[in-house]
Design an enzyme around this catalytic site. Structure first.
Site, short mmCIF file in Angstrom:
data_model
loop_
_atom_site.label_atom_id
_atom_site.label_comp_id
_atom_site.label_asym_id
_atom_site.label_seq_id
_atom_site.Cartn_x
_atom_site.Cartn_y
_atom_site.Cartn_z
N LYS A 14 0.84 -1.20 0.00
CA LYS A 14 0.00 0.00 0.00
C LYS A 14 0.88 1.26 0.00
O LYS A 14 2.10 1.18 0.24
CB LYS A 14 -0.91 -0.05 1.23
CG LYS A 14 -1.92 -1.23 1.21
CD LYS A 14 -2.75 -1.26 2.49
CE LYS A 14 -3.80 -2.36 2.48
NZ LYS A 14 -4.60 -2.40 3.73
N TYR A 54 -12.51 -4.21 -3.31
CA TYR A 54 -13.07 -4.56 -2.00
C TYR A 54 -14.51 -5.05 -2.08
O TYR A 54 -15.02 -5.58 -1.09
CB TYR A 54 -12.93 -3.39 -1.02
CG TYR A 54 -11.52 -3.27 -0.48
CD1 TYR A 54 -11.00 -4.26 0.36
CD2 TYR A 54 -10.69 -2.21 -0.83
CE1 TYR A 54 -9.69 -4.19 0.84
CE2 TYR A 54 -9.38 -2.14 -0.34
CZ TYR A 54 -8.89 -3.12 0.49
OH TYR A 54 -7.61 -3.06 0.97
N ARG A 119 -0.74 -14.67 4.30
CA ARG A 119 -1.57 -14.07 5.36
C ARG A 119 -0.88 -14.21 6.72
O ARG A 119 -0.87 -13.30 7.52
CB ARG A 119 -2.95 -14.74 5.41
CG ARG A 119 -3.87 -14.35 4.31
CD ARG A 119 -4.30 -12.91 4.38
NE ARG A 119 -5.30 -12.61 5.38
CZ ARG A 119 -6.09 -11.54 5.36
NH1 ARG A 119 -6.00 -10.67 4.37
NH2 ARG A 119 -6.96 -11.33 6.30
N THR A 125 -5.22 -7.57 10.86
CA THR A 125 -5.53 -6.27 10.24
C THR A 125 -5.02 -5.06 11.03
O THR A 125 -4.52 -4.10 10.46
CB THR A 125 -7.07 -6.16 10.09
OG1 THR A 125 -7.53 -7.28 9.34
CG2 THR A 125 -7.47 -4.88 9.38
N ARG A 136 2.93 -6.51 9.53
CA ARG A 136 2.16 -5.46 10.20
C ARG A 136 2.55 -5.32 11.67
O ARG A 136 2.46 -4.24 12.24
CB ARG A 136 0.67 -5.78 10.08
CG ARG A 136 0.11 -5.57 8.66
CD ARG A 136 -1.26 -6.22 8.52
NE ARG A 136 -1.93 -5.87 7.27
CZ ARG A 136 -3.09 -6.42 6.91
NH1 ARG A 136 -3.68 -7.31 7.67
NH2 ARG A 136 -3.65 -6.06 5.76
N ASN A 156 -1.75 -0.18 7.31
CA ASN A 156 -1.12 -1.44 7.69
C ASN A 156 -0.23 -2.02 6.58
O ASN A 156 -0.02 -3.23 6.50
CB ASN A 156 -2.17 -2.45 8.17
CG ASN A 156 -3.30 -2.64 7.17
OD1 ASN A 156 -3.17 -2.20 6.02
ND2 ASN A 156 -4.36 -3.29 7.58
N HIS A 159 -1.69 -5.37 1.57
CA HIS A 159 -2.92 -6.15 1.40
C HIS A 159 -2.53 -7.55 0.93
O HIS A 159 -1.58 -7.70 0.16
CB HIS A 159 -3.82 -5.53 0.31
CG HIS A 159 -4.86 -6.50 -0.17
ND1 HIS A 159 -6.04 -6.72 0.51
CD2 HIS A 159 -4.87 -7.38 -1.22
CE1 HIS A 159 -6.73 -7.66 -0.11
NE2 HIS A 159 -6.04 -8.07 -1.16
N GLU A 170 -9.08 -11.69 -7.20
CA GLU A 170 -8.28 -10.47 -7.08
C GLU A 170 -7.13 -10.45 -8.10
O GLU A 170 -6.81 -9.39 -8.64
CB GLU A 170 -7.71 -10.35 -5.66
CG GLU A 170 -8.79 -10.03 -4.63
CD GLU A 170 -8.27 -9.80 -3.23
OE1 GLU A 170 -9.07 -9.43 -2.37
OE2 GLU A 170 -7.05 -10.01 -2.98
O1 CDP Z 1 -6.56 -6.30 4.98
P1 CDP Z 1 -7.30 -7.34 5.78
O2 CDP Z 1 -7.77 -8.52 4.95
O3 CDP Z 1 -6.53 -7.75 7.01
O4 CDP Z 1 -8.61 -6.63 6.36
P2 CDP Z 1 -10.04 -6.35 5.68
O5 CDP Z 1 -11.08 -6.56 6.73
O6 CDP Z 1 -10.20 -7.06 4.39
O7 CDP Z 1 -10.00 -4.77 5.41
C1 CDP Z 1 -9.23 -4.22 4.37
C2 CDP Z 1 -8.51 -2.99 4.88
O8 CDP Z 1 -9.45 -2.01 5.30
C3 CDP Z 1 -7.65 -3.23 6.10
O9 CDP Z 1 -6.38 -3.76 5.78
C4 CDP Z 1 -7.56 -1.83 6.69
O10 CDP Z 1 -6.62 -1.03 6.00
C5 CDP Z 1 -8.96 -1.29 6.39
N1 CDP Z 1 -9.93 -1.44 7.51
C6 CDP Z 1 -10.13 -0.38 8.39
O11 CDP Z 1 -9.46 0.65 8.27
N2 CDP Z 1 -11.07 -0.48 9.38
C7 CDP Z 1 -11.82 -1.61 9.52
N3 CDP Z 1 -12.75 -1.67 10.47
C8 CDP Z 1 -11.62 -2.71 8.65
C9 CDP Z 1 -10.66 -2.58 7.65
MG MG Z 2 -9.25 -8.65 3.44
#
Ligand code: CDP
Ligand code: MG
Length: 201
Positions: A14, A54, A119, A125, A136, A156, A159, A170
């Site tokens: 990112k 997303y 992962r 996250t 992270r 973070n 992705h 994706e």
């Molecule tokens: O990236 P990851 O799969 O761990 O998390 P996700 O639930 O798919 O969300 C994608 C991205 O959205 C996260 O990596 C965060 O940057 C952001 N996010 C956030 O800012 N606040 C949340 N409540 C959930 C996600």
């Molecule tokens: Mg995700």
């Protein structure tokens, strides 16, 4: 059936990962574990590309909202809303701003268990609670509290696709077929073949 070593996953460094000069560190970790880089490019994503990314999974908006509610409750805080869809929609808006704020690097990594391994190495996250030893957990200190205070997405660094199905969708979303290179790495013999490349033959 294809050998499991052909599993692929999408990784995006990112904009904060690029600005923090962590490209080499991140790529190094995936190389070292034995994954094979089969696609890579730098681009500034459009808001449309990010929104589609997303929303490939129609459940993502709700799940992203639920993550934040669960984390707030577990830490004795009041969530910013009781409605996951409302939070998820706000998060999507923040993500569009975050991911279009500068160049990103999109990559496709291939290898056995590529999705799960990548992962595991990225960590959870929220950097505040991501395990030490993960990308992270080691290189950034953001949290839901900080992100909410400033009305932005959690920063973070990386992705990565969350499941094999998500990875297939994706990779298609970010790469054309001809941008992914099918080739053999010599170390694959050591990783996957019965006789470890026949070193003493
Ligand atoms: O990236 P990851 O799969 O761990 O998390 P996700 O639930 O798919 O969300 C994608 C991205 O959205 C996260 O990596 C965060 O940057 C952001 N996010 C956030 O800012 N606040 C949340 N409540 C959930 C996600
Ligand atoms: Mg995700």
């Amino acid at each position: 059936m294809k050998h499991p070593k052909h599993e692929r996953t999408l990784v995006i460094i990112k904009p904060d990962g690029i600005q923090r000069s962590l490209v080499g560190e991140i790529v190094k970790r995936y190389e070292q574990i034995g994954l094979k880089l089969v696609g890579i490019k730098m681009l500034v994503p459009s808001e449309d590309l990010v929104e589609k990314h997303y929303t490939i999974d129609p459940e993502w908006i709700r799940l992203a909202g639920e993550k934040q509610i669960t984390s707030a409750r577990a830490n004795g805080r009041v969530p910013i809303s009781e409605h996951p869809l409302e939070i998820g929609t706000i998060v999507l808006g923040h993500l569009k701003k975050y991911l279009t704020s500068g160049p990103v690097i999109a990559m496709v990594w291939e290898g056995a268990h590529a999705v799960a391994i990548v992962r595991k190495m990225i960590g959870g996250t929220e950097p505040l609670s991501s395990d030490v030893g993960t990308i992270r957990g080691d290189f950034v200190l953001d949290s839901y509290v900080l992100a909410n205070q400033s009305g932005r997405a959690i920063r973070n660094l990386v992705h990565a696709s969350g499941s094999v199905k998500e990875a297939v969708d994706e990779v298609k979303h970010w790469f054309r077929t001809e941008e992914i290179i099918d080739y053999r790495l010599v170390q694959e013999a050591i990783l996957y073949e019965d006789f470890m490349g026949g070193a003493l033959k």
